[in-house]
Design a protein around this motif. Structure first.
Motif, PDB file in Angstrom:
ATOM      1  N   GLN A 154       0.831  -1.207   0.000  1.00 56.49           N
ATOM      2  CA  GLN A 154       0.000   0.000   0.000  1.00 56.49           C
ATOM      3  C   GLN A 154       0.868   1.261   0.000  1.00 56.49           C
ATOM      4  OE1 GLN A 154      -3.236  -0.105   2.802  1.00 56.49           O
ATOM      5  NE2 GLN A 154      -3.610  -2.276   2.416  1.00 56.49           N
ATOM      6  N   TYR A 155       1.778   1.324  -0.951  1.00 57.36           N
ATOM      7  CA  TYR A 155       2.838   2.329  -1.009  1.00 57.36           C
ATOM      8  C   TYR A 155       2.370   3.684  -1.513  1.00 57.36           C
ATOM      9  CZ  TYR A 155       7.315   4.355  -2.485  1.00 57.36           C
ATOM     10  OH  TYR A 155       8.388   5.168  -2.675  1.00 57.36           O
ATOM     11  N   GLU A 156       1.541   3.703  -2.544  1.00 56.77           N
ATOM     12  CA  GLU A 156       1.136   4.976  -3.120  1.00 56.77           C
ATOM     13  C   GLU A 156      -0.326   4.934  -3.539  1.00 56.77           C
ATOM     14  OE1 GLU A 156       3.630   5.712  -6.514  1.00 56.77           O
ATOM     15  OE2 GLU A 156       3.139   3.804  -7.420  1.00 56.77           O
ATOM     16  N   ARG A 157      -0.943   6.118  -3.470  1.00 58.61           N
ATOM     17  CA  ARG A 157      -2.351   6.226  -3.844  1.00 58.61           C
ATOM     18  C   ARG A 157      -2.441   6.331  -5.362  1.00 58.61           C
ATOM     19  NH1 ARG A 157      -6.491   7.667  -0.564  1.00 58.61           N
ATOM     20  NH2 ARG A 157      -5.064   8.731   0.858  1.00 58.61           N
ATOM     21  N   GLY A 158      -3.263   5.485  -5.936  1.00 60.83           N
ATOM     22  CA  GLY A 158      -3.464   5.493  -7.379  1.00 60.83           C
ATOM     23  C   GLY A 158      -4.562   6.444  -7.806  1.00 60.83           C
ATOM     24  N   GLN A 159      -4.737   6.555  -9.106  1.00 65.97           N
ATOM     25  CA  GLN A 159      -5.757   7.425  -9.688  1.00 65.97           C
ATOM     26  C   GLN A 159      -7.154   7.041  -9.198  1.00 65.97           C
ATOM     27  OE1 GLN A 159      -4.835   9.990 -11.407  1.00 65.97           O
ATOM     28  NE2 GLN A 159      -6.746  10.744 -12.276  1.00 65.97           N
ATOM     29  N   ASP A 160      -7.337   5.772  -8.855  1.00 64.79           N
ATOM     30  CA  ASP A 160      -8.644   5.293  -8.388  1.00 64.79           C
ATOM     31  C   ASP A 160      -8.894   5.604  -6.906  1.00 64.79           C
ATOM     32  OD1 ASP A 160      -6.987   3.524  -7.078  1.00 64.79           O
ATOM     33  OD2 ASP A 160      -7.825   1.722  -7.994  1.00 64.79           O
ATOM     34  N   GLY A 161      -7.925   6.236  -6.237  1.00 65.38           N
ATOM     35  CA  GLY A 161      -8.102   6.625  -4.846  1.00 65.38           C
ATOM     36  C   GLY A 161      -7.677   5.581  -3.830  1.00 65.38           C
ATOM     37  N   THR A 162      -7.330   4.380  -4.281  1.00 66.12           N
ATOM     38  CA  THR A 162      -6.892   3.342  -3.358  1.00 66.12           C
ATOM     39  C   THR A 162      -5.362   3.242  -3.381  1.00 66.12           C
ATOM     40  OG1 THR A 162      -6.993   1.559  -4.996  1.00 66.12           O
ATOM     41  CG2 THR A 162      -9.015   2.033  -3.760  1.00 66.12           C
ATOM     42  N   PHE A 163      -4.833   2.651  -2.319  1.00 63.40           N
ATOM     43  CA  PHE A 163      -3.383   2.488  -2.248  1.00 63.40           C
ATOM     44  C   PHE A 163      -2.958   1.214  -2.980  1.00 63.40           C
ATOM     45  CE2 PHE A 163      -3.908   5.603   1.047  1.00 63.40           C
ATOM     46  CZ  PHE A 163      -2.768   6.372   0.912  1.00 63.40           C
ATOM     47  N   HIS A 164      -1.802   1.299  -3.643  1.00 61.52           N
ATOM     48  CA  HIS A 164      -1.252   0.203  -4.423  1.00 61.52           C
ATOM     49  C   HIS A 164       0.162  -0.109  -3.952  1.00 61.52           C
ATOM     50  CE1 HIS A 164      -4.524   0.517  -7.405  1.00 61.52           C
ATOM     51  NE2 HIS A 164      -4.488   1.806  -7.084  1.00 61.52           N
ATOM     52  N   ASP A 165       0.578  -1.338  -4.156  1.00 64.80           N
ATOM     53  CA  ASP A 165       1.915  -1.758  -3.760  1.00 64.80           C
ATOM     54  C   ASP A 165       2.973  -1.180  -4.688  1.00 64.80           C
ATOM     55  OD1 ASP A 165       0.648  -3.293  -1.837  1.00 64.80           O
ATOM     56  OD2 ASP A 165       1.010  -5.205  -2.843  1.00 64.80           O
TER      57      ASP A 165
END
Length: 184
Positions: A154-165
Motif C-alpha cells: 500500500q505504497y502509493e495512492r493510485g488514480q482510483d483513490g486506493t493504495f497500491h503496492d
C-alpha cells in the motif's frame, strides 16, 4: 542540498541525451502526462500542473532531465539524493511518452543517469520504486541491473483513490550492465 555534479550537466547515453529541463519542454511534458495510460503510474487530475512541476521543480533535492532523441523531448528522468552520510544514496524516477515504450530508450536513460550517479557523483547505491504491477518498468530496470529488494505494501495512492503496492529495487555499481550485455 543536491550535489553540484548533478546540476546543469548534459549526459549522453547510447541513443538518448539527458539534458537539464528547460521551459521549452513544457509542451512535451504536457503531452507526456496527458497520453493515454500515463495517469495509471503518474496520478493527478491536473496534467498540465504535473508537467509544470517537472519543468520548474520546487524541491531543491531533485534534478530533472529531459530525455531527448534526435533533439525531440520524449520524456523525463529525475534523480534525488539522500545526503545523510550514514545512508547516502540516490534515487531515480522516469516517465517516457508511450510512443517511445519498448524501444530501449528508457533502459538507456536509466542506465545513463545511474552511471553518472555512480561515476560522476560518487554514490554507492541507487534506488527506484515502480508500481509492483508495472511489469514493463520492472523489466527495464532489471535490464540495467537493478535487483528486487521487496514489496512496499500500500505504497502509493493510485488514480482510483486506493493504495497500491510498490516494488523497491536497488542497484550497486558492480550490478550496472553494459548496453551490449545479454541483460542490457
Amino acid at each position: 542540498m543536491i550535489h553540484e555534479a548533478l546540476r546543469g550537466e548534459m549526459l549522453r547515453g547510447e541513443r538518448v541525451i539527458l539534458r537539464p529541463v528547460e521551459p521549452r519542454d513544457l509542451d512535451a511534458f504536457i503531452a507526456l502526462f496527458s497520453a493515454a495510460g500515463m495517469e495509471r503510474f503518474w496520478p493527478g487530475e491536473d496534467r498540465e500542473k504535473l508537467a509544470r512541476e517537472h519543468v520548474w521543480p520546487d524541491d531543491d533535492d531533485v534534478t530533472v532531465y529531459a530525455v531527448t532523441v534526435d533533439g525531440a523531448t520524449i520524456g523525463l528522468v529525475q534523480s534525488w539524493e539522500e545526503t545523510d552520510p550514514e545512508y547516502r544514496h540516490a534515487g531515480i524516477d522516469i516517465a517516457l511518452h508511450p510512443d517511445w515504450h519498448e524501444q530501449g530508450m528508457g533502459t538507456d536513460a536509466v542506465r545513463t543517469l545511474a552511471r553518472h550517479l555512480f561515476e560522476g557523483v560518487g554514490h554507492h547505491r541507487v534506488t527506484i520504486d515502480p508500481a509492483a504491477d508495472n511489469d514493463r518498468a520492472i523489466r527495464c530496470y532489471e535490464k540495467v541491473g537493478f535487483r528486487r529488494v521487496g514489496v512496499m505494501r500500500q505504497y502509493e495512492r493510485g488514480q482510483d483513490g486506493t493504495f497500491h503496492d510498490g516494488l523497491l529495487m536497488d542497484l550497486l555499481p558492480e550490478d550496472l550492465t553494459d548496453p551490449g550485455s545479454p541483460l542490457g
